[in-house]
Design a protein around this motif. Structure first.
Motif, short mmCIF file in Angstrom:
data_model
loop_
_atom_site.label_atom_id
_atom_site.label_comp_id
_atom_site.label_asym_id
_atom_site.label_seq_id
_atom_site.Cartn_x
_atom_site.Cartn_y
_atom_site.Cartn_z
N SER A 63 -6.09 -2.66 -10.20
CA SER A 63 -4.79 -2.69 -9.77
C SER A 63 -4.60 -1.17 -8.95
O SER A 63 -4.12 -1.02 -8.04
CB SER A 63 -3.97 -2.63 -11.05
N ALA A 64 -5.56 -0.17 -9.43
CA ALA A 64 -5.28 1.05 -8.93
C ALA A 64 -6.08 1.09 -7.35
O ALA A 64 -5.47 1.49 -6.60
CB ALA A 64 -6.22 2.12 -9.81
N GLU A 65 -7.01 0.16 -7.55
CA GLU A 65 -7.65 0.01 -6.03
C GLU A 65 -6.95 -0.67 -5.03
O GLU A 65 -6.77 0.04 -3.96
CB GLU A 65 -9.03 -0.59 -6.32
N ARG A 66 -5.83 -1.54 -5.78
CA ARG A 66 -5.15 -2.25 -4.43
C ARG A 66 -3.94 -1.42 -4.21
O ARG A 66 -3.67 -1.10 -3.15
CB ARG A 66 -4.49 -3.43 -5.31
N THR A 67 -3.41 -0.46 -5.22
CA THR A 67 -2.43 0.42 -4.75
C THR A 67 -3.06 1.42 -3.77
O THR A 67 -2.21 1.70 -2.69
CB THR A 67 -1.93 1.37 -6.24
N LEU A 68 -4.08 2.13 -3.75
CA LEU A 68 -4.78 2.70 -2.60
C LEU A 68 -5.08 2.07 -1.36
O LEU A 68 -4.73 2.78 -0.56
CB LEU A 68 -6.02 3.44 -3.10
N ALA A 69 -5.37 0.98 -1.38
CA ALA A 69 -5.57 0.19 -0.36
C ALA A 69 -4.19 -0.28 0.51
O ALA A 69 -4.23 0.00 1.72
CB ALA A 69 -6.21 -1.23 -0.59
N ILE A 70 -3.18 -0.25 -0.40
CA ILE A 70 -1.95 -0.43 0.35
C ILE A 70 -1.31 0.86 0.74
O ILE A 70 -0.99 1.07 2.01
CB ILE A 70 -0.72 -0.90 -0.74
N HIS A 71 -1.77 2.08 0.29
CA HIS A 71 -1.39 3.44 0.63
C HIS A 71 -2.15 3.71 1.83
O HIS A 71 -1.50 3.89 2.95
CB HIS A 71 -1.50 4.23 -0.38
N GLU A 72 -3.36 3.33 1.83
CA GLU A 72 -4.15 3.65 3.02
C GLU A 72 -4.04 2.87 4.32
O GLU A 72 -3.83 3.42 5.51
CB GLU A 72 -5.61 3.65 2.61
N ALA A 73 -3.42 1.73 4.11
CA ALA A 73 -3.21 0.65 5.13
C ALA A 73 -1.93 1.40 6.03
O ALA A 73 -1.72 1.27 7.04
CB ALA A 73 -3.02 -0.60 4.75
N ILE A 74 -0.84 1.69 4.91
CA ILE A 74 0.62 2.09 5.45
C ILE A 74 0.29 3.50 6.38
O ILE A 74 0.85 3.75 7.27
CB ILE A 74 1.47 2.39 4.17
N GLN A 75 -0.52 4.38 5.91
CA GLN A 75 -0.93 5.62 6.58
C GLN A 75 -1.60 5.45 7.66
O GLN A 75 -1.19 6.07 8.67
CB GLN A 75 -1.89 6.27 5.67
N ALA A 76 -2.33 4.32 7.85
CA ALA A 76 -3.11 3.97 9.19
C ALA A 76 -2.13 3.63 10.01
O ALA A 76 -2.23 3.79 11.29
CB ALA A 76 -4.19 2.88 8.99
N LEU A 77 -1.03 2.64 9.76
CA LEU A 77 0.11 2.31 10.44
C LEU A 77 0.75 3.45 11.17
O LEU A 77 1.10 3.48 12.36
CB LEU A 77 0.94 1.34 9.77
N GLN A 78 0.95 4.52 10.27
CA GLN A 78 1.85 5.55 10.65
C GLN A 78 1.23 6.78 11.57
O GLN A 78 1.66 7.55 12.04
CB GLN A 78 2.49 6.05 9.49
N SER A 79 -0.16 6.56 11.54
CA SER A 79 -0.89 7.53 12.24
C SER A 79 -1.06 7.43 13.82
O SER A 79 -0.93 6.44 14.27
CB SER A 79 -2.32 7.55 11.71
#
Length: 291
Positions: free
Chosen positions: A275-291
């Motif tokens: 679950s924690a890995e999924r949370t980080l994957a979501i966070h990193e994908a959102i950060q990539a969208l915003q960069s």
């Protein structure tokens, strides 16, 4: 998990409205649904079909997930919609009122016959009582089917129910569809919130959908995008906790101590790590969208 693609905000845009299609290029929605169904009057559907296909081909929508919602099986527009969508090659072709596994196989065959590229997948709207009861069979009918979209307005109508805060009349249907989607490993997007002026009610329903396990929410107004994006994104504390939990787990695995792993006083098991890995994957994908 590195290929995770956020689908927090999935915005319907009427393909018959040129200004709406132009505006969609500037909105921070994760996905755009170019709608040929409910949002388009019968006499405007042929032109809307051409406009949706042109929008998908234009390359002017950045990294957004592009979806064409066709008219349903059995309507006079369905066959032409499928052919046009397949030729345009969006990320997804979304079909309303899918009620059975046989219909999924029929839709997949039609897309393939029309020459849809391999990357174009199928999403099914589940919005009828029989669709909910057949949800698992629908979800498992084809590898090309990769997502569900909840049609809560139609479900409320067919149940003779009412729209109420908390959505108690449709919770059973939502739960059945969620169970099926997770069992099949496909995406599932929550239904729309109708009152665009009721911000508090909308945000409460976003939070409910996130808590239930939906990947995002379908939207009917650009003003709802920001709330959905924030509501379905892990907050700073969730990201910090996920990183700390994973560190604690990895530290324990590296040590010779095979005792119980804890983080912030709570026992950690492999399911918590996932679950924690999924949370980080979501966070990193959102950060990539915003960069």
């Amino acid at each position: 998990m590195s290929e995770f693609k956020p689908l927090r905000s999935v915005l319907y845009m009427p393909s018959s409205n040129e200004r709406a299609l132009e505006k969609a290029k500037t909105l921070p929605a994760d996905a755009i649904i170019f709608d040929l169904e409910d949002a388009v009057a019968p006499d405007a559907k042929p032109a809307a079909r051409e406009a949706a296909a042109a929008a998908v081909r234009s390359g002017e929508y950045g990294g957004r997930h592009l979806i064409i919602r066709v008219n349903g099986i059995g309507t006079e527009w369905h066959v032409d919609d499928i052919r046009a969508a397949a030729a345009a090659g969006p990320d997804v072709v979304l079909v309303p009122k899918v009620n059975s596994a046989d219909e999924v196989r029929q839709l997949v065959a039609a897309l393939e016959a029309a020459g849809a590229p391999e990357r174009t997948t199928l999403w099914a709207m589940v919005e009828t009582p029989i669709g909910m009861l057949n949800a698992l069979a629908i979800a498992q009918a084809s590898e090309r089917l990769t997502g569900f979209v909840m049609g809560t307005n139609d479900l409320v109508k067919e149940l003779y129910a009412e729209h109420v805060p908390g959505r108690a009349p449709v919770i059973t249907g939502l739960g059945l569809a969620l169970l099926a989607a997770r069992a099949a490993g496909i995406v599932i997007i929550d239904g729309v919130y109708n009152d665009v002026k009721d911000i508090d009610g909308f945000l409460a329903e976003v939070e409910q959908g996130r808590q239930m396990g939906f990947d995002g929410k379908t939207l009917i107004h650009p003003g709802q995008v920001e709330g959905a994006n924030a509501g379905f994104a892990p907050d700073e504390k969730a990201v910090e906790d996920a990183r700390g939990l994973i560190r604690a787990w990895e530290d324990a695995r590296r040590s010779s101590d095979t005792g119980v792993v804890t983080y912030n006083g709570k026992m950690v098991e492999s399911l918590h790590v996932e679950s924690a890995e999924r949370t980080l994957a979501i966070h990193e994908a959102i950060q990539a969208l915003q960069s």
